[in-house]
Design a protein around this motif. Structure first.
Motif, PDB file in Angstrom:
ATOM      1  N   UNK A  14       0.631  -1.122   0.009  1.00  0.00           N
ATOM      2  CA  UNK A  14      -0.113   0.116   0.049  1.00  0.00           C
ATOM      3  C   UNK A  14       0.845   1.397   0.141  1.00  0.00           C
ATOM      4  N   UNK A  15       1.973   1.231   0.770  1.00  0.00           N
ATOM      5  CA  UNK A  15       2.859   2.508   0.813  1.00  0.00           C
ATOM      6  C   UNK A  15       3.547   2.740  -0.606  1.00  0.00           C
ATOM      7  N   UNK A  16       3.993   1.643  -1.263  1.00  0.00           N
ATOM      8  CA  UNK A  16       4.517   1.551  -2.467  1.00  0.00           C
ATOM      9  C   UNK A  16       3.288   2.015  -3.524  1.00  0.00           C
ATOM     10  N   UNK A  17       2.326   1.709  -3.342  1.00  0.00           N
ATOM     11  CA  UNK A  17       1.363   2.106  -4.401  1.00  0.00           C
ATOM     12  C   UNK A  17       1.228   3.607  -4.217  1.00  0.00           C
ATOM     13  N   UNK A  18       0.673   3.989  -2.925  1.00  0.00           N
ATOM     14  CA  UNK A  18       0.563   5.140  -2.581  1.00  0.00           C
ATOM     15  C   UNK A  18       1.682   6.390  -3.156  1.00  0.00           C
ATOM     16  N   UNK A  19       2.937   5.862  -2.929  1.00  0.00           N
ATOM     17  CA  UNK A  19       3.823   6.659  -3.478  1.00  0.00           C
ATOM     18  C   UNK A  19       3.986   6.589  -4.932  1.00  0.00           C
TER      19      UNK A  19
END
Length: 429
Positions: A371-376
């Motif tokens: 989720x953090x990779x996708x948001x970035x």
């Protein structure tokens, strides 16, 4: 009779002046008309880049991402247990709704024929089949039936073998159209430039001829026609230089970065889906050689593609606003890989629940890293999209006023040429 008049006209100075005035006026008007037509064509192509082909290309990429995320979310919800979390279900529904909405928009942006239309038809036909398989998997999972895992694998197979390839081909087709519009917009109007130089040469020759005949340095009418033509030529050169610079910036700083970031985001989604399916299948699906878990192998390949794409995106970032989210995505990807390694170690040791907790648990899970990779990556994509739109919009705006301006100046120039010649003719009356 007409031929005799022409012969007589060419043997007298007034007659030659009349012919010269007509030729000069015709050249100036032709230059203005050709310039207006050629620049209008390129301005239209630049506008297509901004308002049609690039948005369609971006929508095609968004369709792919939405479908891939829906597949990933369906697998995550399945792993969460017999009762799928409401957040997971809402995200899946949102992805499917987004894909369906963008397919309608993409269909409206095509002419109903060609490769894009065929791919859109395939996606519209196959998407309900995929969602039907997911619903069957959910129904079986709620009842605790192992058949749910099989249905989910069938749904994933439908997604990876039919839907995603069709979405990828749609993205490729729209990207080709974007490149064609870009090339059309940046092409130099050589005919217009050549005609402009010819017109200038004719006007300069006419003024030298006037000086030789009368010893008068300036003919105000011819001087005005020359000035109008020079303005159009310089405007044409400046506008196209600015437009090409803007389109180059849009391509290098925007579109190329967007393509790499789309690869990164798609790779992260694919990696996450395969990571989830590794636990869903529990080793039941092997590679072609029968030696390894297929989903784990595909996860590894997707993570390698993600890592490579992030490295390339970092190199292409030209400011901190674009570089920061890419660096964050790279950092979270490393964290994700480490957590995945821990989960695989637990699963290989027979601790399925421990592995499951590392994949979809409450904290320090691969799901959080994803989720953090996708948001970035979403922030990076938004930044590069804004960069593209700004640069391509500047290119379009540089050409917008030129067609009308060239036509108006051509009319003024032609009038100046006629008035200048008439001034000389009045001396013979």
């Amino acid at each position: 009779m007409g031929r005799e008049r022409l012969r007589v006209a060419t043997t007298t100075e007034p007659g030659r002046l009349q012919i010269l005035g007509a030729v000069l006026a015709l050249l100036v008007v032709a230059f203005g008309a050709v310039t207006a037509l050629q620049v209008d064509d390129r301005a239209g192509a630049a506008d297509d880049v901004v308002s049609r082909s690039q948005p369609l290309s971006a929508d095609a990429a968004a369709i792919y991402r939405s479908l891939a995320d829906a597949d990933t979310t369906a697998a995550s919800g399945f792993l969460a247990g017999t009762l799928e979390p409401a957040e997971s279900r809402a995200r899946y529904d949102r992805d499917i709704a987004t894909a369906a909405r963008l397919l309608v928009k993409a269909a409206a942006g095509t002419d109903g024929s060609g490769e894009s239309a065929r791919e859109i038809a395939t996606l519209n036909e196959q998407l309900p089949r995929y969602t039907g398989l997911v619903e069957r998997a959910r129904a079986a999972n709620r009842q605790g039936l192992p058949l749910g895992g099989a249905y989910l694998r069938y749904a994933n197979q439908q997604m990876t073998s039919t839907l995603l390839p069709a979405a990828e081909r749609l993205y490729a087709a729209e990207t080709v159209r974007l490149q064609e519009d870009d090339e059309s917009a940046r092409a130099w109007p050589l005919l217009s430039l050549g005609l402009g130089l010819l017109t200038l040469a004719a006007l300069v020759w006419a003024q030298r001829r006037n000086y030789a005949k009368t010893h008068r340095v300036f003919n105000h009418g011819l001087l005005a026609a020359t000035a109008a033509t020079v303005v159009v030529v310089l405007w044409l050169l400046a506008a196209h230089t600015v437009a090409r610079t803007g389109l180059n910036s849009a391509r290098e700083d925007g579109q190329e970065s967007l393509q790499v970031l789309n690869v990164a985001r798609i790779s992260s989604l694919t990696a996450r889906a395969n990571e989830n399916l590794t636990l869903v299948a529990r080793g039941a699906v092997l590679t072609e050689d029968g030696k390894n878990d297929r989903y784990e192998a595909e996860y590894t390949a997707s993570m390698a593609a993600l890592t490579d794409a992030l490295a390339t995106a970092g190199e292409r970032s030209d400011d901190d606003a674009g570089r920061t989210p890419v660096d964050e995505a790279a950092s979270r990807t490393g964290e994700w890989q480490q957590r995945h390694k821990d989960a695989r170690a637990k699963d290989d040791a027979g601790d399925f629940e421990g592995a499951l907790g590392r994949i979809v648990g409450a904290e320090e899970t691969t799901g959080q890293s994803f989720d953090q990779v996708d948001a970035a990556l979403e922030r990076a994509l938004a930044h590069e999209q804004a960069e593209f739109t700004r640069a391509a919009g500047d290119a379009r705006d540089a050409l917008t006023a030129l067609p009308l301006g060239a036509a108006a100046l051509a009319v003024l120039g032609a009038a100046g040429a006629v008035l200048g010649i008439n001034r000389r003719l009045s001396e013979y009356r």
